[in-house]
Write an enzyme that holds these catalytic residues in place. Structure first.
Site, short mmCIF file in Angstrom:
data_model
loop_
_atom_site.label_atom_id
_atom_site.label_comp_id
_atom_site.label_asym_id
_atom_site.label_seq_id
_atom_site.Cartn_x
_atom_site.Cartn_y
_atom_site.Cartn_z
CE LYS A 154 9.81 2.07 2.17
NZ LYS A 154 10.37 3.32 2.72
C1 PLP Z 1 9.61 4.36 3.28
C2 PLP Z 1 10.22 5.20 4.32
C3 PLP Z 1 9.44 5.95 5.23
C4 PLP Z 1 7.93 6.00 5.15
O1 PLP Z 1 7.33 4.81 5.53
P1 PLP Z 1 5.77 4.55 5.20
O2 PLP Z 1 5.53 3.16 5.58
O3 PLP Z 1 5.62 4.78 3.72
O4 PLP Z 1 4.99 5.53 5.98
C5 PLP Z 1 10.08 6.66 6.23
N1 PLP Z 1 11.43 6.68 6.31
C6 PLP Z 1 12.21 6.00 5.45
C7 PLP Z 1 13.68 6.09 5.60
C8 PLP Z 1 11.65 5.23 4.43
O5 PLP Z 1 12.44 4.56 3.58
#
Ligand code: PLP
Length: 468
Positions: free
Chosen positions: A132
């Protein structure tokens, strides 16, 4: 068709990209001041479209083979600049965008070989050790750059774990943008709590005496509250197109750094709200040879079931799995997938128009991985190949294994968080303690007490009113 490459490119560059809503075909009443199309800047600050749909770019710029290959070996921030400018050229100067990318991406993506032609893209090198960071770091700088100089903005985030710290850290120190993060006191892991509480500065963290759904409800209510208009509230969840565009970049980056010529590559993406994988679907439409895109889910299996049956049925309430950032039973970005395949689904999960499921099945493969298989995969991949996975990444690798038997070609799996964020599961499975990520090393020394608030809107509102 008769235009030569250069001419076609010039034409594309002169075409302004506007953003429409995925609910454009619903017969909703006319909304005052909303003409159906907005600029990137407007979409960024609105978050969600006024008709409750999600914004999508009106056209997707294409890259030629040579252009894709020319990205090989270049620093991440340069690849980011080349991809993002195709979308942002009308809103921000090349010079400024270059500066933003250079400033945001002090980290990159190690590509680790698992075995044969299967690679692991480690997306955990950012300041909060989850993928993220890639979007949050750019989105914060774009908001800072594009907002009116005197405008004060408050970013509200409800988080069940990683989003809050990625956003808070990305906006840290930015003048005239406040961040307010709500997290469920009893639902986040110890490590996540420490990360959230360590941000400080222009970020306030609220530990809510409730569940994630309660945090989300409080945030939604605040967005609709006229008495809070003065705060210019905006959302930083992946409904915001500003979170999606930066997530196109790393698919190009990882692709060119594992191939020497243009050939089809399998991508496997652990998915919850489908914002991450959507970046890959868009990259494919921009010319990247993705064959197929694997959308790997945990036991929240609404999407694999939909691909199989053609009938969409959300999982409600969502199932609690080890890969907790993927515990989503009705992915918000499904609206964007449906739209790209000619369908419409609203945010409650009601299908208004069926997408082209046959085409979806051709481009996408989706499979649900149980917690048991997640743990087995962590074990197997470590014992066989000495590669350490955490639960989210393990779901992606397991899904690839379900598919890989069929065709033998180059594949990239995405590891979305650093293993040291999940020390308990790894200790239990492998009896080792993962080495902490540098950004987490001194976390115990940085704790700031959060505000503890009851699960009550009026108390939360009074808290926000005190920002005045
Ligand atoms: C947010 C997150 C996901 C999921 O990602 P999306 O874009 O919501 O599909 C997967 N793994 C981790 C570690 C995350 O923080």
């Amino acid at each position: 068709m008769w235009l030569c490459g250069k001419r076609k490119k010039e034409m594309e560059l002169s075409n302004k990209i506007l953003y429409y809503s995925t609910n454009r075909d619903l017969n909703t009443e006319e909304i005052k001041g909303f003409k159906g199309e907005v600029t990137f800047k407007e979409a960024l600050f609105m978050g969600q479209a006024p008709d409750n749909g999600l914004f999508m770019p009106g056209s997707l710029p294409e890259l030629y083979k040579e252009e894709i290959l020319s990205l090989k070996g270049r620093p991440y921030y340069e690849v980011a600049f080349e991809i993002l400018r195709k979308y942002l050229k009308d809103d921000i100067s090349d010079e400024k965008l270059k500066e933003i990318c250079r400033d945001a991406y002090t980290f990159s993506i190690p590509l680790e070989k698992i075995t044969g032609e299967i690679y692991l893209a480690r997306m955990d090198q950012g300041p909060t050790a989850s993928f993220k960071d890639f979007a949050a770091q750019v989105m914060s700088r774009l908001m800072e750059e594009l907002k009116e100089e005197t405008q004060e903005i408050t970013v509200l985030v409800a988080t069940s774990g990683d989003t809050g710290s990625a956003i808070g850290t990305a906006y840290k120190g930015l003048e005239s943008i406040k961040v307010c993060i709500l997290y469920p006191e009893l639902e986040v892991s110890e490590g996540q709590r420490k990360q959230l509480n360590a941000i400080g500065d222009n970020t306030s963290t609220l530990a809510i005496d409730g569940k994630f759904d309660d945090c989300q409800r409080l945030v939604k209510q605040a967005f609709g509250d006229p008495e809070l208009k003065f705060l210019n509230l905006t959302s930083a969840n992946s409904i915001n197109i500003g979170r999606i565009l930066p997530q196109i970049v790393y698919y190009f980056y990882s692709y060119v750094n594992v191939v020497d010529e243009i050939l089809p590559v399998i991508f496997s993406v652990p998915s919850g709200n489908f914002g991450n994988s959507l970046g890959c679907e868009i990259a494919r439409r921009m010319g990247l040879p993705v064959e197929p895109l694997i959308i790997a889910t945990n036991e929240n299996d609404e999407f694999p079931k939909f691909l199989e049956s053609g009938v969409y049925d959300k999982v409600d309430p969502s199932r609690k799995c080890l890969s907790n950032a993927m515990n989503v039973g009705n992915p918000s970005n499904l609206a964007r997938y449906f739209d790209l395949y000619g369908g419409t689904v609203d945010k409650e999960g009601n299908v208004h128009k069926k997408p082209d499921v046959t085409l979806m099945r051709k481009n996408l493969y989706s499979v649900s991985i149980s917690d048991e298989e997640t743990v087995e995969t962590i074990k197997e991949i470590f014992e066989k190949f000495n590669v350490l996975l955490e639960p989210h990444g393990a779901v992606g690798v397991a899904a690839l294994m379900h598919h890989y038997g069929k065709i033998n070609k180059t594949a990239i799996c995405f590891e979305t968080a650093h293993p040291s964020k999940f020390p308990e599961i790894i200790k239990e499975t492998l009896n080792i303690t993962p080495k902490p990520h540098p950004s987490l090393a001194d976390i115990d020394k940085r704790v700031i007490e959060p505000e503890h608030l009851p699960n009550d809107y009026q108390t939360f509102k009074n808290y926000l009113l005190s920002f005045k």
